[in-house]
Design a protein around this motif. Structure first.
Motif, PDB file in Angstrom:
ATOM      1  N   ASP A 173       0.858  -1.198   0.000  1.00 32.55           N
ATOM      2  CA  ASP A 173       0.000   0.000   0.000  1.00 32.55           C
ATOM      3  C   ASP A 173       0.890   1.243   0.000  1.00 32.55           C
ATOM      4  OD1 ASP A 173      -2.987   1.015   0.738  1.00 32.55           O
ATOM      5  OD2 ASP A 173      -1.476   2.266   1.734  1.00 32.55           O
ATOM      6  N   SER A 184     -10.729   6.538   0.316  1.00 31.45           N
ATOM      7  CA  SER A 184     -10.051   6.525   1.610  1.00 31.45           C
ATOM      8  C   SER A 184     -10.507   7.740   2.399  1.00 31.45           C
ATOM      9  CB  SER A 184      -8.529   6.551   1.385  1.00 31.45           C
ATOM     10  OG  SER A 184      -7.851   6.627   2.611  1.00 31.45           O
ATOM     11  N   LEU A 207      -1.869  -0.242  13.861  1.00 29.22           N
ATOM     12  CA  LEU A 207      -1.204  -0.342  15.170  1.00 29.22           C
ATOM     13  C   LEU A 207      -1.282   0.997  15.908  1.00 29.22           C
ATOM     14  CD1 LEU A 207       1.985  -2.304  13.978  1.00 29.22           C
ATOM     15  CD2 LEU A 207      -0.080  -3.248  15.051  1.00 29.22           C
ATOM     16  N   GLN A 231      -0.271   3.699  14.771  1.00 32.64           N
ATOM     17  CA  GLN A 231       1.040   4.298  14.473  1.00 32.64           C
ATOM     18  C   GLN A 231       2.021   4.042  15.612  1.00 32.64           C
ATOM     19  OE1 GLN A 231       0.083   8.291  13.010  1.00 32.64           O
ATOM     20  NE2 GLN A 231      -0.082   7.479  10.923  1.00 32.64           N
ATOM     21  N   LYS A 288       2.905  -0.860   8.847  1.00 29.32           N
ATOM     22  CA  LYS A 288       4.197  -0.373   8.356  1.00 29.32           C
ATOM     23  C   LYS A 288       5.265  -0.619   9.421  1.00 29.32           C
ATOM     24  CE  LYS A 288       7.322   3.152   8.856  1.00 29.32           C
ATOM     25  NZ  LYS A 288       7.897   3.688  10.116  1.00 29.32           N
ATOM     26  N   SER A 289       6.452  -1.002   8.989  1.00 31.17           N
ATOM     27  CA  SER A 289       7.606  -0.953   9.882  1.00 31.17           C
ATOM     28  C   SER A 289       8.847  -0.689   9.058  1.00 31.17           C
ATOM     29  CB  SER A 289       7.784  -2.262  10.658  1.00 31.17           C
ATOM     30  OG  SER A 289       8.971  -2.162  11.418  1.00 31.17           O
ATOM     31  N   SER A 290       9.790  -0.005   9.680  1.00 30.21           N
ATOM     32  CA  SER A 290      11.089   0.222   9.049  1.00 30.21           C
ATOM     33  C   SER A 290      12.122  -0.770   9.562  1.00 30.21           C
ATOM     34  CB  SER A 290      11.579   1.650   9.331  1.00 30.21           C
ATOM     35  OG  SER A 290      10.810   2.557   8.586  1.00 30.21           O
ATOM     36  N   ARG A 320      10.609  -6.617  12.523  1.00 23.54           N
ATOM     37  CA  ARG A 320       9.178  -6.346  12.753  1.00 23.54           C
ATOM     38  C   ARG A 320       8.350  -6.623  11.501  1.00 23.54           C
ATOM     39  NH1 ARG A 320       9.231  -0.547  15.915  1.00 23.54           N
ATOM     40  NH2 ARG A 320       9.774  -1.321  17.995  1.00 23.54           N
TER      41      ARG A 320
HETATM   42  N1  LIG Z   1      -5.214   6.494   3.616  1.00 25.01           N
HETATM   43  C1  LIG Z   1      -4.592   7.241   4.507  1.00 25.01           C
HETATM   44  O1  LIG Z   1      -4.911   8.428   4.712  1.00 25.01           O
HETATM   45  C2  LIG Z   1      -3.463   6.646   5.285  1.00 25.01           C
HETATM   46  C3  LIG Z   1      -2.922   7.334   6.380  1.00 25.01           C
HETATM   47  C4  LIG Z   1      -1.881   6.724   7.087  1.00 25.01           C
HETATM   48  C5  LIG Z   1      -1.435   5.459   6.711  1.00 25.01           C
HETATM   49  N2  LIG Z   1      -1.959   4.823   5.621  1.00 25.01           N
HETATM   50  C6  LIG Z   1      -1.501   3.478   5.191  1.00 25.01           C
HETATM   51  O2  LIG Z   1      -1.605   2.578   6.302  1.00 25.01           O
HETATM   52  C7  LIG Z   1      -0.314   2.007   6.553  1.00 25.01           C
HETATM   53  C8  LIG Z   1      -0.149   1.673   8.026  1.00 25.01           C
HETATM   54  O3  LIG Z   1      -0.381   2.818   8.833  1.00 25.01           O
HETATM   55  P1  LIG Z   1       0.776   3.658   9.541  1.00 25.01           P
HETATM   56  O4  LIG Z   1       2.041   3.424   8.851  1.00 25.01           O
HETATM   57  O5  LIG Z   1       0.312   5.057   9.646  1.00 25.01           O
HETATM   58  O6  LIG Z   1       0.817   3.100  11.019  1.00 25.01           O
HETATM   59  P2  LIG Z   1       0.872   1.660  11.722  1.00 25.01           P
HETATM   60  O7  LIG Z   1       1.136   0.597  10.726  1.00 25.01           O
HETATM   61  O8  LIG Z   1      -0.301   1.565  12.608  1.00 25.01           O
HETATM   62  O9  LIG Z   1       2.100   1.824  12.697  1.00 25.01           O
HETATM   63  C9  LIG Z   1       3.410   1.982  12.269  1.00 25.01           C
HETATM   64  C10 LIG Z   1       4.218   2.246  13.541  1.00 25.01           C
HETATM   65  O10 LIG Z   1       4.192   1.071  14.355  1.00 25.01           O
HETATM   66  C11 LIG Z   1       5.514   0.637  14.612  1.00 25.01           C
HETATM   67  N3  LIG Z   1       5.529  -0.828  14.516  1.00 25.01           N
HETATM   68  C12 LIG Z   1       5.334  -1.579  13.417  1.00 25.01           C
HETATM   69  N4  LIG Z   1       5.426  -2.897  13.711  1.00 25.01           N
HETATM   70  C13 LIG Z   1       5.687  -2.967  15.025  1.00 25.01           C
HETATM   71  C14 LIG Z   1       5.906  -4.053  15.907  1.00 25.01           C
HETATM   72  N5  LIG Z   1       5.854  -5.317  15.486  1.00 25.01           N
HETATM   73  N6  LIG Z   1       6.148  -3.775  17.215  1.00 25.01           N
HETATM   74  C15 LIG Z   1       6.186  -2.494  17.646  1.00 25.01           C
HETATM   75  N7  LIG Z   1       5.998  -1.426  16.870  1.00 25.01           N
HETATM   76  C16 LIG Z   1       5.745  -1.654  15.552  1.00 25.01           C
HETATM   77  C17 LIG Z   1       6.362   1.257  13.523  1.00 25.01           C
HETATM   78  O11 LIG Z   1       7.670   1.499  14.000  1.00 25.01           O
HETATM   79  P3  LIG Z   1       8.985   1.159  13.100  1.00 25.01           P
HETATM   80  O12 LIG Z   1       8.703   1.611  11.714  1.00 25.01           O
HETATM   81  O13 LIG Z   1      10.056   1.927  13.804  1.00 25.01           O
HETATM   82  O14 LIG Z   1       9.163  -0.325  13.199  1.00 25.01           O
HETATM   83  C18 LIG Z   1       5.647   2.577  13.254  1.00 25.01           C
HETATM   84  O15 LIG Z   1       6.040   3.556  14.195  1.00 25.01           O
HETATM   85  C19 LIG Z   1       0.633   3.089   6.050  1.00 25.01           C
HETATM   86  O16 LIG Z   1       1.960   2.650   5.924  1.00 25.01           O
HETATM   87  C20 LIG Z   1      -0.040   3.478   4.759  1.00 25.01           C
HETATM   88  O17 LIG Z   1       0.201   2.505   3.775  1.00 25.01           O
HETATM   89  C21 LIG Z   1      -2.973   5.397   4.918  1.00 25.01           C
END
Ligand SMILES: NC(=O)c1ccc[n+]([C@@H]2O[C@H](COP(=O)([O-])OP(=O)(O)OC[C@H]3O[C@@H](n4cnc5c(N)ncnc54)[C@H](OP(=O)(O)O)[C@@H]3O)[C@@H](O)[C@H]2O)c1
Length: 278
Positions: free
Chosen positions: A47, A139, A190, A192, A232-234, A238
């Protein structure tokens, strides 16, 4: 062993892997490497969005993987300043991705004050007809925006991608989507990485009981609720952990304990869809 990610059938009879990899906030310079880690770990659904600035890295990782195109599911999104210009915007995304079509193209935000999302939707319908995207969706659409699309178009979005996690459970929006046969995708699944969520006793207790991490528990909660998600993770470890979620199941009691964490609007980590215009 490749993880067995379930496929969900969408209202246009296509199917989408229920769990994917999201690349929001992954810097362009790291994207090819981290998407390659994800593909290696078994993810087949990526995504991204034009505004993330990392479509080219996604495309390079896909090209380098050698994975047949039909085994991959790629989503990208139309940014807010292109609601009147979706054809050119998708062409540019495809160019950066190095693809001749995406699987899913979304209107990223409704931008209600601009009042162009109906026009944007009509353009997405045309792009689907041309085969430049297999499916189309939205979205951050509120129920009223979806109702308006349903009154003005015969084509229903396949998904609505919204902020959704244990602190913001969006049951009203999920029900509104279901009425139209639209599947919900969770962004920020998660929260974020909100530490108060990852450390909530209801989540930590379930993690301890199953010998998994709190993040894996939250991912299971979404999967068992029938939601599509792409954490998402960097961090490579993870990224691998987040797809290693098919060897356990939360009980109905554990599911209910996590459902009790809903904070409603107070739980948001991102902006409200009424407030985003650019
Ligand atoms: N449509 C929209 O408006 C919109 C908005 C936001 C996001 N999105 C999509 O949704 C995806 C996911 O959302 P998001 O990236 O905002 O947030 P998320 O996936 O809820 O959270 C990512 C955060 O969680 C941490 N994390 C990931 N895996 C982990 C684990 N196993 N243990 C502990 N911490 C962990 C990551 O840290 P590290 O990276 O340091 O591991 C990062 O800080 C995005 O990447 C994007 O594709 C869409």
């Amino acid at each position: 062993m490749t993880p067995k990610v379930p496929a969900i059938t969408l209202n246009d009879n296509t199917s989408i892997p229920q769990l994917g990899f999201g690349v929001f906030q992954i810097p362009p310079a790291d994207t090819e490497r981290l998407v390659s880690v994800a593909l290696e770990a078994g993810y087949r659904h990526i995504d991204t969005a034009a505004i993330y600035g990392n479509e080219a890295g996604v495309g390079r990782a896909i090209a380098a993987s050698g994975i047949p195109r039909e085994e991959l599911y790629v989503t990208t999104k139309l940014w807010n300043d292109r609601h009147d210009d979706a054809g050119a915007a998708l062409d540019e995304s495809l160019e950066r991705l190095g693809l001749d079509r995406v699987d899913l193209y979304l209107i990223h935000w409704p931008c209600p004050a601009q009042n162009r999302y109906v026009e944007a939707w009509q353009q997405l319908v045309g792009l689907r007809e041309k085969g430049l995207t297999t499916s189309i969706g939205v979205s951050n659409f509120l129920p009223e925006h979806i109702d308006r699309l349903s009154m003005t178009s015969r084509v229903t979005p396949v998904v609505n991608q919204i902020e959704l996690h244990p602190a913001l459970q969006q049951w009203k929006d999920i029900d509104a989507a279901r009425v139209h046969g639209i599947r919900v995708e969770a962004w920020a699944p998660l929260g974020q990485g909100r530490t108060d969520l990852l450390e909530a006793p209801e989540i930590v207790d379930a993690a301890t009981a199953h010998g998994v991490s709190p993040a894996q528990v939250i991912i299971r909660w979404h999967l068992q609720n029938g939601v599509i998600l792409f954490p998402k993770s960097s961090h490579p470890e993870r990224i691998r952990e987040n797809i290693d979620v098919f060897g356990f199941e939360l009980s109905s009691g554990e599911m209910a304990d996590i459902t009790s964490l809903d904070e409603g609007e107070d739980g948001r980590v991102g902006p409200h869809p009424s407030d985003v215009e650019s």
